[in-house]
Scaffold this motif. Structure first.
Motif, PDB file in Angstrom:
ATOM      1  N   UNK A 193       0.830  -1.203   0.000  1.00 30.00           N
ATOM      2  CA  UNK A 193       0.000   0.000   0.000  1.00 30.00           C
ATOM      3  C   UNK A 193       0.869   1.259   0.000  1.00 30.00           C
ATOM      4  N   UNK A 194       0.653   2.130  -0.971  1.00 26.63           N
ATOM      5  CA  UNK A 194       1.404   3.379  -1.077  1.00 26.63           C
ATOM      6  C   UNK A 194       2.657   3.284  -1.919  1.00 26.63           C
ATOM      7  N   UNK A 195       3.055   2.062  -2.266  1.00 27.94           N
ATOM      8  CA  UNK A 195       4.289   1.891  -3.052  1.00 27.94           C
ATOM      9  C   UNK A 195       4.139   2.496  -4.452  1.00 27.94           C
ATOM     10  N   UNK A 196       2.938   2.337  -5.059  1.00 27.77           N
ATOM     11  CA  UNK A 196       2.688   2.889  -6.396  1.00 27.77           C
ATOM     12  C   UNK A 196       2.777   4.406  -6.407  1.00 27.77           C
ATOM     13  N   UNK A 197       2.255   5.036  -5.342  1.00 25.93           N
ATOM     14  CA  UNK A 197       2.305   6.506  -5.257  1.00 25.93           C
ATOM     15  C   UNK A 197       3.762   6.980  -5.176  1.00 25.93           C
ATOM     16  N   UNK A 198       4.558   6.253  -4.375  1.00 27.77           N
ATOM     17  CA  UNK A 198       5.973   6.636  -4.250  1.00 27.77           C
ATOM     18  C   UNK A 198       6.691   6.517  -5.595  1.00 27.77           C
ATOM     19  N   UNK A 199       6.377   5.455  -6.349  1.00 31.18           N
ATOM     20  CA  UNK A 199       7.000   5.294  -7.667  1.00 31.18           C
ATOM     21  C   UNK A 199       6.598   6.422  -8.612  1.00 31.18           C
ATOM     22  N   UNK A 200       5.301   6.813  -8.549  1.00 37.35           N
ATOM     23  CA  UNK A 200       4.839   7.923  -9.393  1.00 37.35           C
ATOM     24  C   UNK A 200       5.574   9.220  -9.025  1.00 37.35           C
ATOM     25  N   UNK A 201       5.761   9.434  -7.737  1.00 37.99           N
ATOM     26  CA  UNK A 201       6.506  10.622  -7.291  1.00 37.99           C
ATOM     27  C   UNK A 201       7.954  10.577  -7.795  1.00 37.99           C
ATOM     28  N   UNK A 202       8.534   9.381  -7.762  1.00 39.94           N
ATOM     29  CA  UNK A 202       9.917   9.228  -8.231  1.00 39.94           C
ATOM     30  C   UNK A 202      10.021   9.529  -9.728  1.00 39.94           C
ATOM     31  N   UNK A 203       9.049   9.032 -10.493  1.00 39.97           N
ATOM     32  CA  UNK A 203       9.024   9.316 -11.942  1.00 39.97           C
ATOM     33  C   UNK A 203       8.851  10.810 -12.189  1.00 39.97           C
ATOM     34  N   UNK A 204       7.945  11.437 -11.424  1.00 40.86           N
ATOM     35  CA  UNK A 204       7.703  12.877 -11.578  1.00 40.86           C
ATOM     36  C   UNK A 204       8.972  13.674 -11.267  1.00 40.86           C
ATOM     37  N   UNK A 205       9.705  13.275 -10.218  1.00 43.90           N
ATOM     38  CA  UNK A 205      10.945  13.975  -9.856  1.00 43.90           C
ATOM     39  C   UNK A 205      11.950  13.938 -11.003  1.00 43.90           C
ATOM     40  N   UNK A 206      12.159  12.765 -11.581  1.00 36.70           N
ATOM     41  CA  UNK A 206      13.148  12.660 -12.667  1.00 36.70           C
ATOM     42  C   UNK A 206      12.663  13.338 -13.950  1.00 36.70           C
ATOM     43  N   UNK A 207      11.336  13.381 -14.180  1.00 31.01           N
ATOM     44  CA  UNK A 207      10.800  14.091 -15.344  1.00 31.01           C
ATOM     45  C   UNK A 207      11.032  15.602 -15.210  1.00 31.01           C
ATOM     46  N   UNK A 208      10.688  16.135 -14.024  1.00 28.97           N
ATOM     47  CA  UNK A 208      10.914  17.564 -13.799  1.00 28.97           C
ATOM     48  C   UNK A 208      12.407  17.895 -13.844  1.00 28.97           C
ATOM     49  N   UNK A 209      13.238  16.963 -13.380  1.00 26.63           N
ATOM     50  CA  UNK A 209      14.695  17.161 -13.450  1.00 26.63           C
ATOM     51  C   UNK A 209      15.150  17.318 -14.900  1.00 26.63           C
ATOM     52  N   UNK A 210      14.599  16.507 -15.795  1.00 28.09           N
ATOM     53  CA  UNK A 210      14.965  16.575 -17.214  1.00 28.09           C
ATOM     54  C   UNK A 210      14.516  17.897 -17.836  1.00 28.09           C
ATOM     55  N   UNK A 211      13.289  18.341 -17.492  1.00 24.14           N
ATOM     56  CA  UNK A 211      12.775  19.604 -18.025  1.00 24.14           C
ATOM     57  C   UNK A 211      13.647  20.778 -17.572  1.00 24.14           C
ATOM     58  N   UNK A 212      13.935  20.809 -16.276  1.00 23.27           N
ATOM     59  CA  UNK A 212      14.767  21.895 -15.736  1.00 23.27           C
ATOM     60  C   UNK A 212      16.163  21.872 -16.359  1.00 23.27           C
ATOM     61  N   UNK A 213      16.697  20.669 -16.593  1.00 20.53           N
ATOM     62  CA  UNK A 213      18.015  20.529 -17.218  1.00 20.53           C
ATOM     63  C   UNK A 213      18.013  21.102 -18.635  1.00 20.53           C
ATOM     64  N   UNK A 214      16.937  20.849 -19.373  1.00 20.35           N
ATOM     65  CA  UNK A 214      16.840  21.367 -20.742  1.00 20.35           C
ATOM     66  C   UNK A 214      16.868  22.891 -20.760  1.00 20.35           C
ATOM     67  N   UNK A 215      16.043  23.501 -19.906  1.00 17.06           N
ATOM     68  CA  UNK A 215      15.956  24.962 -19.929  1.00 17.06           C
ATOM     69  C   UNK A 215      17.234  25.622 -19.429  1.00 17.06           C
ATOM     70  N   UNK A 216      17.899  25.019 -18.428  1.00 16.07           N
ATOM     71  CA  UNK A 216      19.142  25.619 -17.942  1.00 16.07           C
ATOM     72  C   UNK A 216      20.207  25.587 -19.037  1.00 16.07           C
ATOM     73  N   UNK A 217      20.280  24.500 -19.796  1.00 10.51           N
ATOM     74  CA  UNK A 217      21.253  24.417 -20.883  1.00 10.51           C
ATOM     75  C   UNK A 217      20.892  25.372 -22.020  1.00 10.51           C
TER      76      UNK A 217
END
Length: 602
Positions: A84-108
């Motif tokens: 219980x709750x493991x799926x939500x944590x995985x979704x949060x982890x995916x969201x973190x790395x997605x936002x990391x990629x977006x921020x990386x693109x704009x900074x470059x």
């Protein structure tokens, strides 16, 4: 096999350097001043820099959240076998790395724009400054070496701005954030991780202490090689004529070896950094695994998830240090290049016009030298020179090499300032005339004609940029150039390179005469414009020059005395002094120096 010039990284101080390099090395000691000057260029992009820093902060924070979520997943779900709750944590982890990629693109994206705008301004300032420097500056330096500052050195700055600025900011933020999170999780494991810092610090200090001077010498050697290549390629005819191929190859080999050696040791020592960091990183992993395992088995201070988080944070902890050390080496190279650029920008410009200087239209071209004296770098060149060139007269200067003929021309055009006396044009002291206004009324036809890369029409129009096509054709006709131009495949649109390939030396000279005619100068300066030209072309050039000289005050530097027999006045110079003066007939009758020189040429 490396030459004896640089056998090891410990011997870089033994490399002989020129006085100019020594001056630059003294400047280089103030690294902060160089960074401050680069910062002033970056300040023009404040809002973009703010966005970049914001994105870097976001990527650094998100990169720290990822490992923490992984550790939580191990302790809260994997070890306890809770779903219980493991799926939500995985979704949060995916969201973190997605936002990391977006921020990386704009900074470059934004940082690339900042870097390109900064080096654009730097390159523009350097090129503009080249045109404000006195002729004496270029007389003492190889053109290829100056080109290297405009290209290689600025490219180094561009490379660092594109990559290093983001890496440095990101590494600092990541390092601080990692330490704070590690302390909150386990002070004991944090202390274990910190044990490698003194070793890292000493290693980086040892490396950068040696790479700094080597990068400076590498940039110097790159400029030296570029300057030599540019000089030799320009003088290929002379090299081949005198069969000096082996000599120039040996000289290039010497310079190339020097560049290879400095580059080899700079890159080799800089390459120690990632190797040392990786070794220390592995040691850190081992210490954390050992100490963490002991604590997890014998106490409740550390969990398996915390150990996993710490191994990841240990990597993130050493990675910023590794990146900082690598970027510091690149930064040293960029600073070395920037210092060479700023060294040129700090060169004193050609003396500005005097406060009371005015725009002045030279109508008659009446020139007077009144007891003029000039010395170059404390070496006397002209001594008490006095003469007068009346309107529409032709004055010829003769004498052996070094007598001061060219210096007189340089003083009239104010490429140099005389030390004492006065030079008057139409009764006005030339120091009271703005340089641009003075030179606007002069035209030069030199022994070595120079053409720009472009069409024949563009080269002629250089004498008067607003001239019409009809004016260009008329100038070419008067210069006896129209006939051969019309025989070319593209006529006036025929494209020439800088060497004027496709046309003869005499035809190049006719084009430069057309350029001078188009400028409609009041004062004309000729430097043996018919030397080394075939007889037929020489006749055409002489006819063109006769039209060009008509109604103008002409100053002629003469090497062949048979070309100046019709001059109104001939001035014989020797070691910076006028020793004889008069027309051809009177000087022959005197049977003095001019007579001996004329007789010798016959």
């Amino acid at each position: 096999m490396l030459t004896n010039q640089l056998k090891s990284p410990f011997q870089y101080k033994k490399i002989p350097i020129s006085k100019e390099d020594s001056a630059e090395k003294k400047r280089a000691k103030n690294m902060g001043a160089t960074l401050n000057r680069i910062g002033k260029y970056l300040a023009k992009e404040k809002w973009k820099l703010s966005l970049v820093i914001l994105m870097v902060a976001a990527t650094s924070g998100l990169s720290l959240i990822g490992p923490y979520l992984v550790g939580m997943a191990i302790d809260d779900f994997i070890v306890s076998r809770e779903i219980a709750g493991f799926g939500i944590l995985l979704m949060n982890l995916i969201l973190v790395y997605f936002l990391h990629s977006i921020a990386m693109f704009f900074q470059n994206y934004w940082m690339i724009g900042i870097a390109q705008n900064t080096v654009y301004d730097l390159r523009k300032d350097l090129f503009q400054h080249f045109h404000r420097l006195p002729i004496s500056f270029f007389d003492k330096r190889q053109h290829g070496e100056l080109m290297s500052r405009l290209t290689n050195d600025i490219d180094n700055v561009n490379h660092v701005l594109n990559s290093s600025v983001i890496q440095i900011i990101s590494s600092v933020l990541t390092l601080v954030g990692t330490i704070l999170i590690m302390l909150s999780l386990s002070p004991i494991l944090t202390a274990v991780t910190m044990t490698i810092i003194p070793i890292m610090f000493l290693s980086i200090r040892w490396i950068t202490k040696r790479t700094g001077p080597l990068y400076k010498m590498q940039q110097r050697d790159i400029g030296d090689v570029n300057g030599y290549v540019e000089e030799i390629l320009s003088g290929q005819h002379v090299v081949k004529t005198y069969s000096q191929e082996s000599t120039v190859i040996e000289e290039f080999e010497r310079k190339n070896k020097s560049l290879r050696n400095t580059g080899f040791w700079a890159q080799t020592i800089a390459g120690f950094t990632p190797k040392v960091m990786n070794t220390l990183n592995f040691l850190s992993f081992g210490f954390i695994a050992f100490v963490g395992g002991v604590l997890a088995i014998h106490s409740t201070l550390v969990t398996i998830g915390v150990i996993v988080i710490f191994t990841e944070y240990a990597r993130q902890f050493t990675r910023p240090l590794n990146e900082l050390s690598n970027q510091f080496n690149l930064l040293l190279s960029a600073i070395a290049g920037a210092e060479r650029v700023f060294h040129v920008l700090d060169e004193p410009m050609e003396e500005i016009d005097e406060e009371n200087a005015i725009e002045y239209k030279i109508q008659k071209g009446h020139i007077e030298f009144r007891d003029v004296t000039f010395a170059y770098e404390d070496k006397p060149i002209l001594k008490n020179i006095s003469f007068e060139a009346k309107p529409n007269e032709t004055i010829a200067f003769v004498g052996h090499t070094g007598a001061g003929k060219t210096t007189i021309i340089n003083l009239i055009s104010r490429f140099y300032n005389y030390d004492s006396g006065n030079i008057m044009i139409d009764g006005m002291n030339i120091q009271k005339i703005k340089r641009a206004s003075l030179r606007k009324h002069m035209a030069f036809v030199l022994q070595e004609s120079f053409l720009f890369k472009g069409t024949i029409k563009e080269n002629i129009r250089y004498g008067k940029l607003d001239a019409s096509d009809e004016d260009i054709i008329q100038a070419a006709t008067d210069a006896n150039a129209h006939e051969f131009i019309m025989k070319l495949p593209e006529k006036y649109d025929t494209y020439l390179d800088q060497e004027g390939s496709g046309i003869s030396k005499g035809q190049k000279q006719l084009i430069t005469i057309a350029r001078a005619l188009l400028a409609e100068p009041t004062i004309l300066i000729l430097d043996e414009a018919t030397s080394n030209i075939d007889t037929v072309t020489e006749i055409k050039i002489q006819e063109a020059l006769a039209r060009l000289m008509k109604g103008r005050t002409c100053l002629v530097i003469a090497h062949r005395l048979n070309t100046i027999q019709e001059a109104d006045q001939i001035i014989m110079l020797k070691q910076g002094r006028i020793i004889e003066k008069g027309n051809h007939e009177s000087l022959i009758k005197q049977r003095g120096h001019y007579y001996q020189l004329y007789k010798g040429q016959l």
